[in-house]
Design a protein around this motif. Structure first.
Motif, short mmCIF file in Angstrom:
data_model
loop_
_atom_site.label_atom_id
_atom_site.label_comp_id
_atom_site.label_asym_id
_atom_site.label_seq_id
_atom_site.Cartn_x
_atom_site.Cartn_y
_atom_site.Cartn_z
N GLY A 87 -3.81 10.34 -2.53
CA GLY A 87 -4.71 9.00 -2.21
C GLY A 87 -4.92 8.30 -3.67
O GLY A 87 -4.26 8.66 -4.44
N VAL A 88 -6.11 7.65 -3.69
CA VAL A 88 -6.45 6.92 -5.07
C VAL A 88 -7.18 7.79 -6.06
O VAL A 88 -8.35 8.40 -5.38
CB VAL A 88 -7.16 5.74 -4.84
CG1 VAL A 88 -7.63 4.90 -6.03
CG2 VAL A 88 -6.30 4.89 -4.00
N ASP A 147 -5.27 10.73 4.86
CA ASP A 147 -5.31 10.38 3.64
C ASP A 147 -5.59 9.05 3.28
O ASP A 147 -5.83 8.43 4.34
CB ASP A 147 -3.90 10.90 2.74
CG ASP A 147 -2.83 9.86 3.34
OD1 ASP A 147 -3.08 8.84 3.75
OD2 ASP A 147 -1.74 10.26 3.15
N HIS A 148 -5.78 8.44 2.03
CA HIS A 148 -6.27 7.23 1.61
C HIS A 148 -5.39 6.13 2.29
O HIS A 148 -6.07 5.02 3.11
CB HIS A 148 -6.47 7.00 0.20
CG HIS A 148 -6.92 5.94 -0.29
ND1 HIS A 148 -8.20 5.53 -0.25
CD2 HIS A 148 -6.12 4.54 -0.76
CE1 HIS A 148 -8.26 4.34 -1.07
NE2 HIS A 148 -7.18 3.75 -1.20
N ASN A 149 -4.11 6.34 2.15
CA ASN A 149 -3.13 5.28 2.65
C ASN A 149 -3.06 5.24 4.18
O ASN A 149 -3.18 3.95 4.68
CB ASN A 149 -1.64 5.61 2.11
CG ASN A 149 -0.72 4.54 2.39
OD1 ASN A 149 -1.23 3.42 2.24
ND2 ASN A 149 0.36 4.84 2.53
N CYS A 209 0.19 11.54 -1.61
CA CYS A 209 -0.58 12.36 -0.82
C CYS A 209 -1.94 12.22 -1.48
O CYS A 209 -3.09 12.68 -0.76
CB CYS A 209 -0.24 13.65 -0.65
SG CYS A 209 1.53 13.90 0.08
N ARG A 244 2.31 1.80 -3.42
CA ARG A 244 1.26 2.26 -4.28
C ARG A 244 0.81 3.59 -4.27
O ARG A 244 0.70 4.47 -4.96
CB ARG A 244 0.15 1.44 -4.52
CG ARG A 244 0.40 0.01 -5.06
CD ARG A 244 -0.62 -0.84 -5.36
NE ARG A 244 -0.37 -2.08 -5.68
CZ ARG A 244 -0.99 -3.24 -6.19
NH1 ARG A 244 -2.36 -2.87 -6.59
NH2 ARG A 244 -0.67 -4.49 -6.38
N TYR A 245 0.58 3.94 -2.68
CA TYR A 245 -0.12 5.22 -2.51
C TYR A 245 0.55 5.87 -1.45
O TYR A 245 0.19 7.16 -1.20
CB TYR A 245 -1.50 4.78 -1.92
CG TYR A 245 -2.28 3.67 -2.65
CD1 TYR A 245 -2.50 4.01 -3.90
CD2 TYR A 245 -2.49 2.64 -1.72
CE1 TYR A 245 -3.35 2.67 -4.70
CE2 TYR A 245 -3.33 1.48 -2.49
CZ TYR A 245 -3.68 1.44 -3.83
OH TYR A 245 -4.07 0.74 -4.60
N GLY A 246 1.71 5.59 -0.93
CA GLY A 246 2.56 6.34 -0.05
C GLY A 246 3.19 7.61 -0.55
O GLY A 246 3.31 7.76 -1.65
N ASP A 306 -10.10 8.91 -8.66
CA ASP A 306 -11.48 8.51 -8.80
C ASP A 306 -11.34 7.94 -10.23
O ASP A 306 -10.64 8.25 -10.93
CB ASP A 306 -12.44 9.64 -8.68
CG ASP A 306 -12.62 9.84 -7.12
OD1 ASP A 306 -13.44 9.09 -6.64
OD2 ASP A 306 -12.56 10.94 -6.78
N ALA A 307 -12.10 6.76 -10.31
CA ALA A 307 -11.96 6.23 -11.62
C ALA A 307 -12.73 6.99 -12.63
O ALA A 307 -13.64 7.82 -12.19
CB ALA A 307 -12.48 4.72 -11.61
N ASP A 347 -13.99 1.25 -7.58
CA ASP A 347 -14.08 2.63 -8.17
C ASP A 347 -13.64 3.71 -7.13
O ASP A 347 -12.58 4.31 -7.31
CB ASP A 347 -15.19 3.21 -9.03
CG ASP A 347 -15.39 2.46 -10.27
OD1 ASP A 347 -14.50 1.79 -10.72
OD2 ASP A 347 -16.64 2.47 -10.73
N LEU A 372 -4.11 -6.03 -3.17
CA LEU A 372 -4.33 -4.71 -3.69
C LEU A 372 -4.78 -4.68 -5.00
O LEU A 372 -5.63 -3.71 -5.53
CB LEU A 372 -3.13 -3.97 -3.42
CG LEU A 372 -3.12 -3.29 -1.92
CD1 LEU A 372 -2.59 -4.27 -0.76
CD2 LEU A 372 -2.56 -2.03 -1.72
N SER A 378 0.78 -1.16 -0.03
CA SER A 378 0.08 -0.07 -0.03
C SER A 378 0.71 1.09 -0.07
O SER A 378 0.45 2.26 -0.72
CB SER A 378 -0.68 0.01 1.22
OG SER A 378 -1.75 1.01 1.23
#
Lengths: 228, 228
Positions: free
Chosen positions: A224-225, B77-79, A222, A213-215, A227-228, B178, B171, A210
């Protein structure tokens, strides 16, 4: 050795050892006086296995007795004793009557059978839901389905491949023991004792992945993910 | 939808839904009359997650509330939300005071730290035993050591490699969702729901591997199958 020394060397309190003796989880010592018995290294090893089952595996007393009986059943060959002992371990909650009968469970069973066919796991296919691990898997897949989470054959396959690699590692570890008896004890103990090792390492690895991928410092730092 | 429909669509009894509402595991519905409230799809999804945590993960109510609070914490944040939620999941028994202080645990900790260094898992190294999964692993390694079973860095490494592969699969599965909210819910649910999948598949694979190594080529020779 006397009870006190068995307790000292195993780290198990004497009252607990006496309880295991009463419950038949530990064979009686060799009686030397009216009030004292003598124990040997076999008791110490057995005590170690009983502790692993009950403390770590949270195995109920009756199941532990069943596991130990299978280990000592001289009418079975090595492979059968091992299978019987591992089958006697707890495999999570059985489905309720309602769940056992519903269409979701039937569908979960079909998914599991399709997975086993794809993997070519012939013994698992042959045993079907006589095997407690098979029932455990059907229950878990049924729960995923009922809650709407991914559980198709192709979702499950990578977990099965990991399981296959782990089983090779497990059996290599067990083969380090010399005697068939020691191998059987180790097989049961290591099946149970390595479960929390594996689950803890999976969770720690999730954190690594995680963060990768997102850190912070990753391409998506920062934010986050997206939006699709 | 009304409570009765929420119950019908989720398969969760109304009394249980009311209990979750009282315990704050489910946000209240929009009140439409003095005695009735209206629920929406967000309630249905949340109910699904609560069921996964409590029924399958055996997560205590208080921990479930902690997990859900982390998921909703907009200051993170998300992570970080994901990490906090997964950290709030139960991680097995904490060591007793005596175990926490003994030399075996200190040695287990050194083994775990050497393993993490070898793997290059920098986040796990950085968090150390602030992380519940790290403490869970140290406890499991300490138990292996206390009982005299193999638990050196090279014994643990294959389980860690399997964990790493599984985390990538986990993951990837989560990224199919989404929105960040749906991903967070799925991350927590799938962490818990895939644990019995993995453990069942490992045990089934052990039977395959044991039969491959020691079986006599016939299912009758193997694994404690009762004659029908």
């Amino acid at each position: 050795m006397r009870l006190a020394e068995l307790s000292r060397r195993s780290g198990v309190p004497t009252a607990t050892i006496k309880y295991y003796l009463r419950e038949g989880l530990l064979p009686p010592g060799r009686r030397v006086t009216a009030t004292q018995a003598e124990y040997d290294d076999a008791h110490l090893k057995r005590l170690r296995l009983v502790r692993a089952l009950i403390q770590v595996g949270r195995v109920p007393i009756a199941s532990a007795r069943e596991v130990l009986t299978a280990l000592e059943d001289e009418s079975l060959d090595h492979n059968s004793r091992l299978g019987t002992a591992v089958w006697a371990l707890p495999h999570g909650p059985e489905p309720t009557g309602e769940e056992a009968a519903d269409e979701t469970r039937a569908a979960a069973r079909r998914t599991v059978d399709a997975l086993l066919a794809r993997l070519g796991w012939e013994f698992a296919e042959e045993y079907g839901d006589e095997s407690p691990a098979h029932r455990m898997l059907v229950t878990a897949v049924g729960t995923l389905a009922r809650l709407g989470y991914p559980c198709a054959v192709e979702d499950l396959a990578p977990y099965a491949r990991a399981g296959r690699q782990l089983a090779v590692t497990d059996l290599d570890l067990i083969e380090r023991y010399d005697s068939p008896e020691a191998q059987l004890e180790a097989a049961v103990a290591l099946t149970v004792l390595y479960e929390p090792v594996l689950l803890a390492l999976r969770r720690m690895a999730q954190t690594e992945e995680s963060n990768r991928r997102y850190g912070q410092g990753s391409p998506q730092a920062c934010g986050g993910v997206p939006d699709a």
